[in-house]
Motif scaffolding. Structure first.
Motif, PDB file in Angstrom:
ATOM      1  N   ASP A   1      -4.761  -5.401 -53.190  1.00  0.00           N
ATOM      2  CA  ASP A   1      -4.687  -6.845 -53.428  1.00  0.00           C
ATOM      3  C   ASP A   1      -5.955  -7.572 -52.985  1.00  0.00           C
ATOM      4  O   ASP A   1      -5.990  -8.799 -52.960  1.00  0.00           O
ATOM      5  CB  ASP A   1      -3.468  -7.448 -52.726  1.00  0.00           C
ATOM      6  CG  ASP A   1      -3.497  -7.286 -51.206  1.00  0.00           C
ATOM      7  OD1 ASP A   1      -4.458  -6.655 -50.692  1.00  0.00           O
ATOM      8  OD2 ASP A   1      -2.570  -7.784 -50.533  1.00  0.00           O
ATOM      9  N   GLY A   2      -7.006  -6.825 -52.626  1.00  0.00           N
ATOM     10  CA  GLY A   2      -8.272  -7.437 -52.245  1.00  0.00           C
ATOM     11  C   GLY A   2      -8.420  -7.742 -50.771  1.00  0.00           C
ATOM     12  O   GLY A   2      -9.469  -8.245 -50.349  1.00  0.00           O
ATOM     13  N   ARG A   3      -7.414  -7.442 -49.967  1.00  0.00           N
ATOM     14  CA  ARG A   3      -7.524  -7.695 -48.526  1.00  0.00           C
ATOM     15  C   ARG A   3      -8.480  -6.696 -47.881  1.00  0.00           C
ATOM     16  O   ARG A   3      -8.527  -5.526 -48.245  1.00  0.00           O
ATOM     17  CB  ARG A   3      -6.146  -7.600 -47.858  1.00  0.00           C
ATOM     18  CG  ARG A   3      -5.201  -8.718 -48.272  1.00  0.00           C
ATOM     19  CD  ARG A   3      -3.845  -8.551 -47.611  1.00  0.00           C
ATOM     20  NE  ARG A   3      -2.892  -9.524 -48.131  1.00  0.00           N
ATOM     21  CZ  ARG A   3      -2.242 -10.421 -47.397  1.00  0.00           C
ATOM     22  NH1 ARG A   3      -2.459 -10.463 -46.096  1.00  0.00           N
ATOM     23  NH2 ARG A   3      -1.398 -11.265 -47.947  1.00  0.00           N
ATOM     24  N   ILE A   4      -9.211  -7.200 -46.900  1.00  0.00           N
ATOM     25  CA  ILE A   4     -10.169  -6.362 -46.183  1.00  0.00           C
ATOM     26  C   ILE A   4      -9.426  -5.454 -45.202  1.00  0.00           C
ATOM     27  O   ILE A   4      -8.549  -5.903 -44.464  1.00  0.00           O
ATOM     28  CB  ILE A   4     -11.177  -7.239 -45.424  1.00  0.00           C
ATOM     29  CG1 ILE A   4     -11.969  -8.113 -46.405  1.00  0.00           C
ATOM     30  CG2 ILE A   4     -12.127  -6.379 -44.600  1.00  0.00           C
ATOM     31  CD1 ILE A   4     -12.735  -9.237 -45.731  1.00  0.00           C
ATOM     32  N   ARG A   5      -9.795  -4.184 -45.217  1.00  0.00           N
ATOM     33  CA  ARG A   5      -9.243  -3.219 -44.272  1.00  0.00           C
ATOM     34  C   ARG A   5     -10.381  -2.729 -43.376  1.00  0.00           C
ATOM     35  O   ARG A   5     -11.522  -2.580 -43.826  1.00  0.00           O
ATOM     36  CB  ARG A   5      -8.589  -2.038 -44.994  1.00  0.00           C
ATOM     37  CG  ARG A   5      -7.570  -2.460 -46.049  1.00  0.00           C
ATOM     38  CD  ARG A   5      -6.854  -1.257 -46.620  1.00  0.00           C
ATOM     39  NE  ARG A   5      -5.792  -0.827 -45.734  1.00  0.00           N
ATOM     40  CZ  ARG A   5      -5.249   0.392 -45.751  1.00  0.00           C
ATOM     41  NH1 ARG A   5      -5.731   1.310 -46.579  1.00  0.00           N
ATOM     42  NH2 ARG A   5      -4.263   0.713 -44.934  1.00  0.00           N
ATOM     43  N   ILE A   6     -10.052  -2.483 -42.110  1.00  0.00           N
ATOM     44  CA  ILE A   6     -11.057  -2.081 -41.121  1.00  0.00           C
ATOM     45  C   ILE A   6     -10.531  -0.891 -40.333  1.00  0.00           C
ATOM     46  O   ILE A   6      -9.356  -0.860 -39.936  1.00  0.00           O
ATOM     47  CB  ILE A   6     -11.380  -3.233 -40.155  1.00  0.00           C
ATOM     48  CG1 ILE A   6     -11.730  -4.520 -40.923  1.00  0.00           C
ATOM     49  CG2 ILE A   6     -12.522  -2.851 -39.215  1.00  0.00           C
ATOM     50  CD1 ILE A   6     -11.874  -5.739 -40.036  1.00  0.00           C
ATOM     51  N   ARG A   7     -11.403   0.071 -40.105  1.00  0.00           N
ATOM     52  CA  ARG A   7     -11.059   1.210 -39.249  1.00  0.00           C
ATOM     53  C   ARG A   7     -12.264   1.537 -38.380  1.00  0.00           C
ATOM     54  O   ARG A   7     -13.403   1.405 -38.805  1.00  0.00           O
ATOM     55  CB  ARG A   7     -10.667   2.423 -40.099  1.00  0.00           C
ATOM     56  CG  ARG A   7     -10.222   3.620 -39.276  1.00  0.00           C
ATOM     57  CD  ARG A   7      -9.611   4.713 -40.119  1.00  0.00           C
ATOM     58  NE  ARG A   7     -10.582   5.343 -41.001  1.00  0.00           N
ATOM     59  CZ  ARG A   7     -10.307   6.391 -41.782  1.00  0.00           C
ATOM     60  NH1 ARG A   7      -9.076   6.877 -41.806  1.00  0.00           N
ATOM     61  NH2 ARG A   7     -11.250   6.917 -42.547  1.00  0.00           N
ATOM     62  N   GLY A   8     -12.002   1.986 -37.167  1.00  0.00           N
ATOM     63  CA  GLY A   8     -13.092   2.371 -36.293  1.00  0.00           C
ATOM     64  C   GLY A   8     -12.785   2.116 -34.837  1.00  0.00           C
ATOM     65  O   GLY A   8     -11.701   1.646 -34.477  1.00  0.00           O
ATOM     66  N   PRO A   9     -13.738   2.406 -33.953  1.00  0.00           N
ATOM     67  CA  PRO A   9     -13.485   2.346 -32.510  1.00  0.00           C
ATOM     68  C   PRO A   9     -13.259   0.941 -31.972  1.00  0.00           C
ATOM     69  O   PRO A   9     -12.757   0.794 -30.857  1.00  0.00           O
ATOM     70  CB  PRO A   9     -14.752   2.960 -31.902  1.00  0.00           C
ATOM     71  CG  PRO A   9     -15.799   2.764 -32.947  1.00  0.00           C
ATOM     72  CD  PRO A   9     -15.095   2.889 -34.256  1.00  0.00           C
ATOM     73  N   GLN A  10     -13.633  -0.103 -32.743  1.00  0.00           N
ATOM     74  CA  GLN A  10     -13.407  -1.471 -32.273  1.00  0.00           C
ATOM     75  C   GLN A  10     -11.991  -1.968 -32.555  1.00  0.00           C
ATOM     76  O   GLN A  10     -11.577  -2.983 -31.979  1.00  0.00           O
ATOM     77  CB  GLN A  10     -14.390  -2.443 -32.939  1.00  0.00           C
ATOM     78  CG  GLN A  10     -15.833  -2.198 -32.597  1.00  0.00           C
ATOM     79  CD  GLN A  10     -16.765  -3.227 -33.216  1.00  0.00           C
ATOM     80  OE1 GLN A  10     -17.879  -2.887 -33.587  1.00  0.00           O
ATOM     81  NE2 GLN A  10     -16.342  -4.482 -33.337  1.00  0.00           N
ATOM     82  N   VAL A  11     -11.275  -1.320 -33.442  1.00  0.00           N
ATOM     83  CA  VAL A  11      -9.962  -1.824 -33.855  1.00  0.00           C
ATOM     84  C   VAL A  11      -8.958  -1.671 -32.722  1.00  0.00           C
ATOM     85  O   VAL A  11      -8.842  -0.607 -32.097  1.00  0.00           O
ATOM     86  CB  VAL A  11      -9.473  -1.107 -35.120  1.00  0.00           C
ATOM     87  CG1 VAL A  11      -8.047  -1.532 -35.465  1.00  0.00           C
ATOM     88  CG2 VAL A  11     -10.405  -1.412 -36.293  1.00  0.00           C
ATOM     89  N   MET A  12      -8.236  -2.722 -32.469  1.00  0.00           N
ATOM     90  CA  MET A  12      -7.310  -2.851 -31.342  1.00  0.00           C
ATOM     91  C   MET A  12      -6.336  -1.680 -31.208  1.00  0.00           C
ATOM     92  O   MET A  12      -6.079  -0.940 -32.157  1.00  0.00           O
ATOM     93  CB  MET A  12      -6.504  -4.143 -31.507  1.00  0.00           C
ATOM     94  CG  MET A  12      -5.595  -4.132 -32.735  1.00  0.00           C
ATOM     95  SD  MET A  12      -4.611  -5.633 -32.908  1.00  0.00           S
ATOM     96  CE  MET A  12      -3.749  -5.286 -34.456  1.00  0.00           C
TER      97      MET A  12
END
Length: 435
Positions: A288-299
């Motif tokens: 749906d166009g939402r930004i997804r984030i993965r990595g060591p900064q993610v809560m």
């Protein structure tokens, strides 16, 4: 699974060893004990002074998994952030107007509990680990180089991640923090010329206010990190023409603040462009166009246990685009999307157009239910522009469905302590304007 268009190099094996906020302070006190660490209007601390003061404060804080919930001045919050880290106790800074209660204990890795801005509704409570916070500081310090001897002016509220994260960056780099108790344009302008400030964090509304004062950026200033809200093209152009070295950024409580920041190496700036993912983080887009984030900064997750899927992805409420070079452009909040005359209209589309109109100093757009249009586009603006001039401006620049059907003049727009527009209040003001 995410669509293609992934940026970044997420690799757990490449992450730096994790250090806490207190460990970074102790390291700086050992290496450069007499270097400036913290400066306020009333007092200055070297790293040795600050470590001694924090060690003394730490004796009053028990080591427990129950977070220390605290409101107060920026200095109070900064001191207790260090002291809680020293005692390995989670810290929960809160707005003076809020007093959350907490029962029970947190997971052992949680170092910071912090609320989102709540600009779209009720704030959510985020749990961040030392690893999250350290990874975020390391990535920021590499991208916008921060080193010993630098000075970061921090005028953002410290009960939000944008203001608090500056402590981690500076302690990690052995740099100093020039701490203000909130934003006052005249005070910031004075300190920019009184001290050799190298880094500055602002939201767009603060930047606009500084431009109104006519203050010129000092030669020492290398980076002005802009976040917290959308930066308009007219404001960017006005500021850069005046010599302000802007770095539009993207981040949130859930990523320990800054997770992408535009620099000249990303090419010419346009609205919403924030560059590539920092450090070992990566971006993708949901269907749906939402930004997804993965990595060591993610809560680690929200306090209620939700937030991250089984593959480590955080799906945000922000819409975006990722170009073939991996650069992210943020196009707005998914929840803000309006449907006017059968067409999807995002408030940012209309706000960007109106912001460039002569006589408009600030503007926000919202929608109201309407039997004809679906969502009636309402523009709330601050400035001298007349309704006739605004309508003429929009007529040749916006599709018919995106043109405001109602224009409301206000003395000021509702913003929270972090400078974000309070969208729910905008809708209420729009409703009242038609009653």
């Amino acid at each position: 699974s995410p669509q293609t268009g992934i940026a970044g190099t997420y690799n757990r094996g490449l992450m730096d060893p994790v250090s806490t906020l207190a460990q970074h302070l102790a390291n700086a006190a050992r290496q450069t004990p007499q270097a400036l660490a913290l400066l306020t209007a009333e007092r200055r601390w070297t790293f040795a002074d600050l470590l001694a003061a924090i060690t003394a404060l730490g004796t009053s804080i028990s080591a427990a998994r129950k977070p220390l919930v605290l409101s107060g001045s920026s200095l109070d919050l900064a001191r207790h952030a260090f002291a809680c880290s020293l005692e390995n106790r989670p810290f929960w800074p809160v707005d003076r107007n809020r007093s959350p209660t907490w029962r029970g204990e947190l997971p052992p890795q949680v170092a910071l509990v912090i609320a989102t801005s709540g600009s779209e509704g009720e704030p959510r409570v985020v749990m961040l680990t030392d690893a999250n916070l350290d990874a975020a500081a390391a990535a920021s310090n590499r991208h916008l180089p921060l080193a010993a001897g630098d000075l970061w002016l921090d005028c953002l509220p410290l009960h939000h991640i944008g203001g608090l994260s500056i402590l981690w960056r500076c302690a990690r780099a052995g740099a100093a923090v020039l701490l203000h108790d909130g934003f006052a344009a005249e005070a910031v302008a004075a300190d920019l010329h009184r001290h050799p400030v190298t880094h500055l964090s602002l939201v767009p509304a603060m930047l606009a206010r500084l431009l109104e004062t006519g203050v010129a950026p000092p030669e020492s200033l290398r980076h002005v990190l802009i976040g917290g809200a959308a930066l308009s093209q007219p404001l960017y152009e006005k500021a850069t023409a005046a010599g302000w070295p802007l770095n539009p950024s993207y981040g949130m409580s859930e990523t320990a603040a800054q997770v992408a920041t535009h620099t000249p190496t990303d090419g010419p700036w346009h609205e919403g462009l924030v560059g590539r993912a920092l450090g070992n983080s990566e971006f993708a887009l949901a269907t749906d166009g939402r930004i997804r984030i993965r990595g060591p900064q993610v809560m680690a997750g929200y306090l209620d246990g939700s937030g991250i899927d089984g593959d480590g992805w955080l799906t945000t409420g922000d819409l975006g685009k990722i170009d073939p070079e991996g650069r992210l452009t943020v196009t707005g909040r998914a929840d803000d999307m309006l449907i006017s005359g059968g067409r999807n209209v995002h408030p940012l589309e209309v706000e960007s157009c109106l912001a460039a109109c002569p006589g408009v100093r600030d503007v926000a757009v919202t929608g109201l239910p309407d039997p004809v249009w679906g969502d009636l586009i309402v523009a709330l603006m601050v400035g001298e522009a007349t309704q006739a001039s605004l309508r003429d401006w929009c007529r040749t620049r916006l599709p018919g469905a995106a043109q405001p059907r109602r224009i409301v003049h206000l003395a000021g727009l509702p913003r929270n302590a972090a400078g974000k527009l309070e969208r729910s209040v905008l809708r209420q003001l729009a409703r009242e304007s038609g009653s």
